[in-house]
Design a protein around this motif. Structure first.
Motif, PDB file in Angstrom:
ATOM      1  N   UNK A 163     -90.574 -23.899 -23.096  1.00  0.00           N
ATOM      2  CA  UNK A 163     -89.664 -24.853 -22.462  1.00  0.00           C
ATOM      3  C   UNK A 163     -88.658 -24.176 -21.531  1.00  0.00           C
ATOM      4  N   UNK A 164     -88.181 -23.010 -21.948  1.00  0.00           N
ATOM      5  CA  UNK A 164     -87.109 -22.326 -21.210  1.00  0.00           C
ATOM      6  C   UNK A 164     -87.488 -20.855 -21.030  1.00  0.00           C
ATOM      7  N   UNK A 165     -87.292 -20.344 -19.832  1.00  0.00           N
ATOM      8  CA  UNK A 165     -87.443 -18.904 -19.627  1.00  0.00           C
ATOM      9  C   UNK A 165     -86.179 -18.384 -18.955  1.00  0.00           C
ATOM     10  N   UNK A 166     -85.604 -17.344 -19.542  1.00  0.00           N
ATOM     11  CA  UNK A 166     -84.394 -16.720 -18.998  1.00  0.00           C
ATOM     12  C   UNK A 166     -84.746 -15.297 -18.575  1.00  0.00           C
ATOM     13  N   UNK A 167     -84.484 -14.986 -17.327  1.00  0.00           N
ATOM     14  CA  UNK A 167     -84.737 -13.637 -16.818  1.00  0.00           C
ATOM     15  C   UNK A 167     -83.397 -12.968 -16.560  1.00  0.00           C
ATOM     16  N   UNK A 168     -83.267 -11.750 -17.027  1.00  0.00           N
ATOM     17  CA  UNK A 168     -82.002 -11.032 -16.879  1.00  0.00           C
ATOM     18  C   UNK A 168     -81.950 -10.283 -15.557  1.00  0.00           C
ATOM     19  N   UNK A 169     -80.853 -10.460 -14.845  1.00  0.00           N
ATOM     20  CA  UNK A 169     -80.615  -9.776 -13.567  1.00  0.00           C
ATOM     21  C   UNK A 169     -79.109  -9.698 -13.380  1.00  0.00           C
ATOM     22  N   UNK A 170     -78.568  -8.494 -13.432  1.00  0.00           N
ATOM     23  CA  UNK A 170     -77.112  -8.346 -13.420  1.00  0.00           C
ATOM     24  C   UNK A 170     -76.529  -8.222 -12.023  1.00  0.00           C
ATOM     25  N   UNK A 171     -77.369  -7.866 -11.055  1.00  0.00           N
ATOM     26  CA  UNK A 171     -76.868  -7.670  -9.701  1.00  0.00           C
ATOM     27  C   UNK A 171     -78.025  -7.788  -8.714  1.00  0.00           C
ATOM     28  N   UNK A 172     -77.709  -8.246  -7.514  1.00  0.00           N
ATOM     29  CA  UNK A 172     -78.714  -8.245  -6.450  1.00  0.00           C
ATOM     30  C   UNK A 172     -78.631  -6.961  -5.631  1.00  0.00           C
ATOM     31  N   UNK A 173     -77.774  -6.044  -6.058  1.00  0.00           N
ATOM     32  CA  UNK A 173     -77.647  -4.720  -5.439  1.00  0.00           C
ATOM     33  C   UNK A 173     -78.575  -3.751  -6.169  1.00  0.00           C
ATOM     34  N   UNK A 174     -79.531  -3.187  -5.459  1.00  0.00           N
ATOM     35  CA  UNK A 174     -80.526  -2.309  -6.086  1.00  0.00           C
ATOM     36  C   UNK A 174     -79.883  -1.124  -6.787  1.00  0.00           C
ATOM     37  N   UNK A 175     -78.888  -0.517  -6.154  1.00  0.00           N
ATOM     38  CA  UNK A 175     -78.257   0.667  -6.736  1.00  0.00           C
ATOM     39  C   UNK A 175     -77.534   0.321  -8.029  1.00  0.00           C
ATOM     40  N   UNK A 176     -76.837  -0.789  -8.057  1.00  0.00           N
ATOM     41  CA  UNK A 176     -76.131  -1.206  -9.271  1.00  0.00           C
ATOM     42  C   UNK A 176     -77.130  -1.430 -10.401  1.00  0.00           C
ATOM     43  N   UNK A 177     -78.230  -2.112 -10.096  1.00  0.00           N
ATOM     44  CA  UNK A 177     -79.267  -2.331 -11.107  1.00  0.00           C
ATOM     45  C   UNK A 177     -79.754  -0.997 -11.672  1.00  0.00           C
ATOM     46  N   UNK A 178     -80.011  -0.051 -10.791  1.00  0.00           N
ATOM     47  CA  UNK A 178     -80.499   1.269 -11.216  1.00  0.00           C
ATOM     48  C   UNK A 178     -79.452   1.997 -12.048  1.00  0.00           C
ATOM     49  N   UNK A 179     -78.195   1.963 -11.599  1.00  0.00           N
ATOM     50  CA  UNK A 179     -77.125   2.667 -12.318  1.00  0.00           C
ATOM     51  C   UNK A 179     -76.879   2.078 -13.701  1.00  0.00           C
ATOM     52  N   UNK A 180     -77.167   0.802 -13.873  1.00  0.00           N
ATOM     53  CA  UNK A 180     -77.006   0.161 -15.182  1.00  0.00           C
ATOM     54  C   UNK A 180     -78.166   0.470 -16.128  1.00  0.00           C
ATOM     55  N   UNK A 181     -79.194   1.150 -15.611  1.00  0.00           N
ATOM     56  CA  UNK A 181     -80.335   1.506 -16.443  1.00  0.00           C
ATOM     57  C   UNK A 181     -81.431   0.471 -16.454  1.00  0.00           C
ATOM     58  N   UNK A 182     -81.390  -0.425 -15.491  1.00  0.00           N
ATOM     59  CA  UNK A 182     -82.359  -1.519 -15.457  1.00  0.00           C
ATOM     60  C   UNK A 182     -83.583  -1.144 -14.646  1.00  0.00           C
ATOM     61  N   UNK A 183     -84.376  -0.191 -15.186  1.00  0.00           N
ATOM     62  CA  UNK A 183     -85.650   0.247 -14.634  1.00  0.00           C
ATOM     63  C   UNK A 183     -85.444   1.197 -13.445  1.00  0.00           C
TER      64      UNK A 183
END
Length: 305
Positions: free
Chosen positions: A112-132
Protein backbone atom coordinates in the motif's frame (compact mmCIF):
# COMPACT_ATOMS: atom_id res chain seq x y z
CA UNK A 1 9.93 -6.25 33.95
CA UNK A 2 9.12 -5.79 37.63
CA UNK A 3 6.62 -3.07 38.45
CA UNK A 4 5.01 -2.99 35.01
CA UNK A 5 1.28 -3.51 34.71
CA UNK A 6 -0.11 -6.29 32.58
CA UNK A 7 -1.57 -5.00 29.34
CA UNK A 8 -4.87 -6.58 30.25
CA UNK A 9 -6.58 -5.79 26.94
CA UNK A 10 -5.42 -6.36 23.41
CA UNK A 11 -7.53 -3.50 22.06
CA UNK A 12 -4.72 -1.12 23.04
CA UNK A 13 -3.08 -1.99 19.70
CA UNK A 14 -6.26 -1.65 17.65
CA UNK A 15 -5.46 0.11 14.38
CA UNK A 16 -1.90 1.07 15.34
CA UNK A 17 1.27 0.67 13.27
CA UNK A 18 4.07 -1.70 14.23
CA UNK A 19 7.48 -1.31 12.62
CA UNK A 20 9.25 -4.60 11.85
CA UNK A 21 12.99 -4.11 11.48
CA UNK A 22 13.42 -7.44 9.74
CA UNK A 23 17.18 -7.19 9.17
CA UNK A 24 20.14 -5.22 10.49
CA UNK A 25 22.02 -5.54 7.19
CA UNK A 26 22.22 -2.52 4.91
CA UNK A 27 23.94 -1.53 1.68
CA UNK A 28 24.27 2.09 2.85
CA UNK A 29 26.25 3.40 5.85
CA UNK A 30 24.33 6.43 7.10
CA UNK A 31 26.20 8.09 9.94
CA UNK A 32 23.02 8.98 11.83
CA UNK A 33 21.41 5.51 11.64
CA UNK A 34 19.60 4.56 14.87
CA UNK A 35 18.65 1.04 13.72
CA UNK A 36 22.08 -0.61 13.62
CA UNK A 37 21.21 -3.61 15.83
CA UNK A 38 24.80 -4.76 16.17
CA UNK A 39 25.51 -8.51 16.24
CA UNK A 40 21.89 -9.59 15.77
CA UNK A 41 21.20 -12.40 13.31
CA UNK A 42 18.19 -12.34 11.00
CA UNK A 43 15.22 -14.50 11.91
CA UNK A 44 13.93 -17.05 9.39
CA UNK A 45 10.87 -16.14 7.35
CA UNK A 46 8.76 -18.65 9.31
CA UNK A 47 9.43 -16.73 12.53
CA UNK A 48 8.36 -13.43 10.96
CA UNK A 49 5.18 -15.00 9.60
CA UNK A 50 4.37 -16.20 13.12
CA UNK A 51 4.97 -12.70 14.52
CA UNK A 52 2.79 -11.13 11.81
CA UNK A 53 0.03 -13.63 12.60
CA UNK A 54 0.16 -12.70 16.29
CA UNK A 55 0.09 -8.97 15.53
CA UNK A 56 -2.89 -9.46 13.21
CA UNK A 57 -4.86 -11.20 15.96
CA UNK A 58 -3.89 -8.35 18.32
CA UNK A 59 -5.65 -5.85 16.05
CA UNK A 60 -2.65 -4.05 14.55
CA UNK A 61 -3.75 -1.97 11.55
CA UNK A 62 -0.53 -1.50 9.63
CA UNK A 63 2.85 -3.20 9.44
CA UNK A 64 5.82 -1.21 8.25
CA UNK A 65 8.78 -3.26 6.99
CA UNK A 66 12.09 -1.58 7.67
CA UNK A 67 15.73 -2.40 8.41
CA UNK A 68 18.60 -2.08 7.82
CA UNK A 69 17.62 -2.36 4.21
CA UNK A 70 14.61 -4.70 4.11
CA UNK A 71 15.17 -5.64 0.46
CA UNK A 72 18.31 -7.49 1.61
CA UNK A 73 16.05 -9.90 3.50
CA UNK A 74 15.25 -12.89 1.34
CA UNK A 75 11.54 -13.49 1.53
CA UNK A 76 10.50 -9.87 2.06
CA UNK A 77 8.00 -10.05 -0.79
CA UNK A 78 6.41 -13.16 0.69
CA UNK A 79 6.03 -11.40 4.07
CA UNK A 80 4.38 -8.38 2.44
CA UNK A 81 2.00 -10.65 0.54
CA UNK A 82 1.08 -12.59 3.70
CA UNK A 83 0.48 -9.35 5.63
CA UNK A 84 -1.74 -7.94 2.90
CA UNK A 85 -3.73 -11.16 2.63
CA UNK A 86 -4.30 -10.97 6.40
CA UNK A 87 -6.10 -7.66 5.81
CA UNK A 88 -3.44 -5.26 7.15
CA UNK A 89 -2.08 -2.14 5.47
CA UNK A 90 1.45 -2.82 4.24
CA UNK A 91 4.28 -0.32 4.14
CA UNK A 92 7.94 -0.54 3.12
CA UNK A 93 10.83 1.80 3.97
CA UNK A 94 13.81 1.40 1.64
CA UNK A 95 16.73 3.39 0.29
CA UNK A 96 15.54 2.35 -3.18
CA UNK A 97 18.83 1.01 -4.47
CA UNK A 98 17.70 -2.62 -4.75
CA UNK A 99 14.22 -2.04 -6.15
CA UNK A 100 13.91 -3.71 -9.56
CA UNK A 101 11.21 -3.98 -12.20
CA UNK A 102 11.02 -7.70 -11.54
CA UNK A 103 10.43 -7.23 -7.81
CA UNK A 104 7.79 -4.58 -8.43
CA UNK A 105 5.99 -6.70 -11.02
CA UNK A 106 5.74 -9.57 -8.53
CA UNK A 107 5.10 -7.86 -5.20
CA UNK A 108 4.00 -4.24 -5.68
CA UNK A 109 0.33 -5.27 -5.86
CA UNK A 110 0.53 -6.34 -2.18
CA UNK A 111 2.06 -3.05 -1.02
CA UNK A 112 0.00 0.00 0.00
CA UNK A 113 2.78 2.43 0.93
CA UNK A 114 6.39 2.74 -0.14
CA UNK A 115 8.75 5.20 1.54
CA UNK A 116 12.12 5.91 -0.03
CA UNK A 117 14.77 7.65 2.03
CA UNK A 118 16.58 10.63 0.51
CA UNK A 119 18.13 13.24 2.78
CA UNK A 120 19.39 15.67 0.16
CA UNK A 121 19.28 16.36 -3.55
CA UNK A 122 22.95 17.37 -3.29
CA UNK A 123 25.14 14.45 -4.39
CA UNK A 124 28.05 15.41 -2.14
CA UNK A 125 25.87 15.70 0.96
CA UNK A 126 24.36 12.27 0.25
CA UNK A 127 27.86 10.80 -0.09
CA UNK A 128 29.17 12.53 3.04
CA UNK A 129 26.25 11.15 5.05
CA UNK A 130 27.27 7.63 4.03
CA UNK A 131 24.37 7.07 1.68
CA UNK A 132 26.14 4.83 -0.87
CA UNK A 133 29.18 5.52 -3.04
CA UNK A 134 27.01 6.12 -6.10
CA UNK A 135 27.39 9.85 -6.83
CA UNK A 136 23.91 10.07 -8.30
CA UNK A 137 21.69 8.69 -5.54
CA UNK A 138 19.18 11.59 -5.89
CA UNK A 139 18.58 10.79 -9.56
CA UNK A 140 18.33 7.09 -8.69
CA UNK A 141 15.51 7.86 -6.25
CA UNK A 142 13.68 10.01 -8.81
CA UNK A 143 13.96 7.21 -11.37
CA UNK A 144 12.84 4.49 -8.92
CA UNK A 145 9.73 6.42 -7.92
CA UNK A 146 8.81 6.99 -11.57
CA UNK A 147 9.26 3.25 -12.25
CA UNK A 148 7.15 2.27 -9.22
CA UNK A 149 4.31 4.51 -10.31
CA UNK A 150 4.50 3.28 -13.88
CA UNK A 151 4.34 -0.40 -12.88
CA UNK A 152 1.57 0.15 -10.33
CA UNK A 153 -0.49 2.00 -12.92
CA UNK A 154 0.02 -0.81 -15.45
CA UNK A 155 -2.08 -3.18 -13.36
CA UNK A 156 -4.43 -0.62 -11.81
CA UNK A 157 -2.82 -0.55 -8.38
CA UNK A 158 -2.78 2.57 -6.21
CA UNK A 159 0.52 3.05 -4.41
CA UNK A 160 1.08 5.78 -1.80
CA UNK A 161 4.59 7.22 -2.24
CA UNK A 162 6.45 8.76 0.68
CA UNK A 163 9.86 10.41 0.87
CA UNK A 164 11.72 10.15 4.19
CA UNK A 165 14.29 12.85 4.94
CA UNK A 166 16.55 13.11 8.00
CA UNK A 167 17.75 16.62 8.87
CA UNK A 168 21.30 16.82 10.24
CA UNK A 169 24.05 19.41 10.45
CA UNK A 170 25.00 18.37 6.91
CA UNK A 171 21.74 19.40 5.25
CA UNK A 172 19.90 21.68 7.71
CA UNK A 173 20.75 24.74 5.58
CA UNK A 174 19.18 23.33 2.40
CA UNK A 175 15.88 23.88 0.65
CA UNK A 176 14.89 20.56 -0.99
CA UNK A 177 11.58 21.76 -2.43
CA UNK A 178 12.69 21.98 -6.11
CA UNK A 179 13.49 18.26 -5.98
CA UNK A 180 10.31 17.46 -4.06
CA UNK A 181 8.23 19.27 -6.66
CA UNK A 182 9.88 17.11 -9.31
CA UNK A 183 8.83 13.90 -7.50
CA UNK A 184 5.43 15.00 -6.11
CA UNK A 185 5.33 12.40 -3.30
CA UNK A 186 2.05 11.85 -1.47
CA UNK A 187 3.84 12.47 1.81
CA UNK A 188 7.15 13.97 2.91
CA UNK A 189 8.31 12.77 6.30
CA UNK A 190 11.01 14.99 7.81
CA UNK A 191 12.89 13.64 10.82
CA UNK A 192 15.13 15.52 13.20
CA UNK A 193 18.28 13.43 13.67
CA UNK A 194 17.95 11.58 16.96
CA UNK A 195 20.25 9.84 19.40
CA UNK A 196 19.60 6.25 20.44
CA UNK A 197 21.78 4.56 23.04
CA UNK A 198 23.79 1.66 21.64
CA UNK A 199 23.06 2.62 18.03
CA UNK A 200 24.50 5.98 16.97
CA UNK A 201 25.92 7.71 20.06
CA UNK A 202 29.38 7.72 18.45
CA UNK A 203 28.30 9.81 15.45
CA UNK A 204 25.31 11.76 16.75
CA UNK A 205 27.16 14.75 18.23
CA UNK A 206 28.68 15.67 14.87
CA UNK A 207 25.31 15.56 13.14
CA UNK A 208 23.00 16.97 15.83
CA UNK A 209 20.92 20.09 15.19
CA UNK A 210 18.85 22.33 17.42
CA UNK A 211 15.07 22.41 17.42
CA UNK A 212 15.31 25.91 15.91
CA UNK A 213 17.37 24.60 12.98
CA UNK A 214 14.90 21.79 12.44
CA UNK A 215 11.90 24.12 12.55
CA UNK A 216 13.57 26.48 10.07
CA UNK A 217 14.15 23.60 7.64
CA UNK A 218 10.54 22.44 7.97
CA UNK A 219 9.27 26.00 7.44
CA UNK A 220 11.27 26.28 4.19
CA UNK A 221 9.77 23.04 2.91
CA UNK A 222 6.26 24.02 4.02
CA UNK A 223 6.53 27.35 2.21
CA UNK A 224 7.97 25.70 -0.90
CA UNK A 225 5.17 23.12 -1.01
CA UNK A 226 2.37 25.56 -0.17
CA UNK A 227 0.90 25.28 -3.65
CA UNK A 228 1.26 21.50 -3.83
CA UNK A 229 -2.01 20.24 -2.35
CA UNK A 230 -1.34 16.56 -3.12
CA UNK A 231 1.71 16.38 -0.83
CA UNK A 232 1.33 16.08 2.95
CA UNK A 233 4.20 17.39 5.08
CA UNK A 234 4.86 15.34 8.24
CA UNK A 235 7.70 16.68 10.44
CA UNK A 236 8.90 14.62 13.41
CA UNK A 237 11.11 15.94 16.20
CA UNK A 238 13.43 13.87 18.37
CA UNK A 239 10.66 13.64 20.96
CA UNK A 240 8.20 12.36 18.34
CA UNK A 241 10.64 9.64 17.29
CA UNK A 242 11.24 8.54 20.86
CA UNK A 243 7.65 8.62 22.07
CA UNK A 244 5.34 7.52 19.25
CA UNK A 245 6.64 4.32 17.64
CA UNK A 246 6.14 0.61 18.25
CA UNK A 247 9.29 -1.15 17.05
CA UNK A 248 10.22 -4.82 16.80
CA UNK A 249 13.92 -5.48 16.22
CA UNK A 250 15.51 -8.12 13.96
CA UNK A 251 15.44 -10.60 16.85
CA UNK A 252 11.63 -10.41 17.11
CA UNK A 253 11.58 -8.40 20.35
CA UNK A 254 9.80 -5.12 21.06
CA UNK A 255 12.18 -2.18 21.58
CA UNK A 256 11.65 0.77 23.88
CA UNK A 257 13.53 3.77 22.46
CA UNK A 258 11.83 6.41 24.55
CA UNK A 259 14.15 9.19 25.74
CA UNK A 260 16.91 7.77 23.52
CA UNK A 261 17.23 4.54 25.46
CA UNK A 262 17.25 1.11 23.79
CA UNK A 263 15.57 -1.46 26.01
CA UNK A 264 14.71 -4.96 24.77
CA UNK A 265 11.53 -6.84 25.67
CA UNK A 266 10.51 -10.47 25.40
CA UNK A 267 10.66 -12.15 22.01
CA UNK A 268 7.39 -12.52 20.15
CA UNK A 269 8.55 -15.90 18.91
CA UNK A 270 7.96 -17.40 22.37
CA UNK A 271 5.74 -14.82 24.05
CA UNK A 272 2.21 -13.63 23.33
CA UNK A 273 1.76 -10.04 22.16
CA UNK A 274 0.38 -9.13 25.60
CA UNK A 275 3.35 -10.63 27.46
CA UNK A 276 5.90 -9.19 25.03
CA UNK A 277 4.43 -5.70 25.40
CA UNK A 278 4.07 -5.89 29.18
CA UNK A 279 7.77 -6.78 29.46
CA UNK A 280 8.48 -3.17 28.41
CA UNK A 281 5.33 -1.06 28.60
CA UNK A 282 2.40 -0.39 30.88
CA UNK A 283 -1.03 0.07 29.34
CA UNK A 284 -0.71 3.81 29.99
CA UNK A 285 2.57 3.77 28.03
CA UNK A 286 0.81 2.20 25.07
CA UNK A 287 -2.00 4.74 25.22
CA UNK A 288 0.59 7.54 25.16
CA UNK A 289 2.40 5.94 22.21
CA UNK A 290 -0.89 5.63 20.34
CA UNK A 291 -1.78 9.25 21.07
CA UNK A 292 1.70 10.33 19.99
CA UNK A 293 1.31 8.36 16.77
CA UNK A 294 -1.95 10.16 16.05
CA UNK A 295 -0.55 13.57 17.04
CA UNK A 296 2.35 13.34 14.58
CA UNK A 297 -0.05 12.27 11.82
CA UNK A 298 1.09 8.65 11.81
CA UNK A 299 -2.45 7.26 11.47
CA UNK A 300 -3.87 8.17 8.08
CA UNK A 301 -5.82 6.80 5.13
CA UNK A 302 -4.08 5.81 1.91
CA UNK A 303 -7.34 5.61 -0.04
CA UNK A 304 -7.11 7.36 -3.37
CA UNK A 305 -3.32 7.58 -3.30
Amino acid sequence: MEGQKSIGRISTLQGLTVNLHITRHCNFHCGYCFAVYREIKDLPITAWKLIIQKLTVAGVGKINFAGGEPLLFQGLGSLIEATSEAGLITSLVTNGKLITREWCAQYLRWLNIIAISLDSFDRKVQHDLGRDNDPDVPQMVVDRIAMIREIAKSFGHKIYVKLNMVVTSQNAHEDPTPGLLLIHPNRVKIFQVTRVEGENEGTYDGLAISRQQFDAYVDRVRQGLSGCKETVLAPETEEDLHESYLVIGPDGSFRDKRAGQNLVGSSLIEASVEDALSSLFSEDDLVRIGLGMAKRGGIYSVTGA
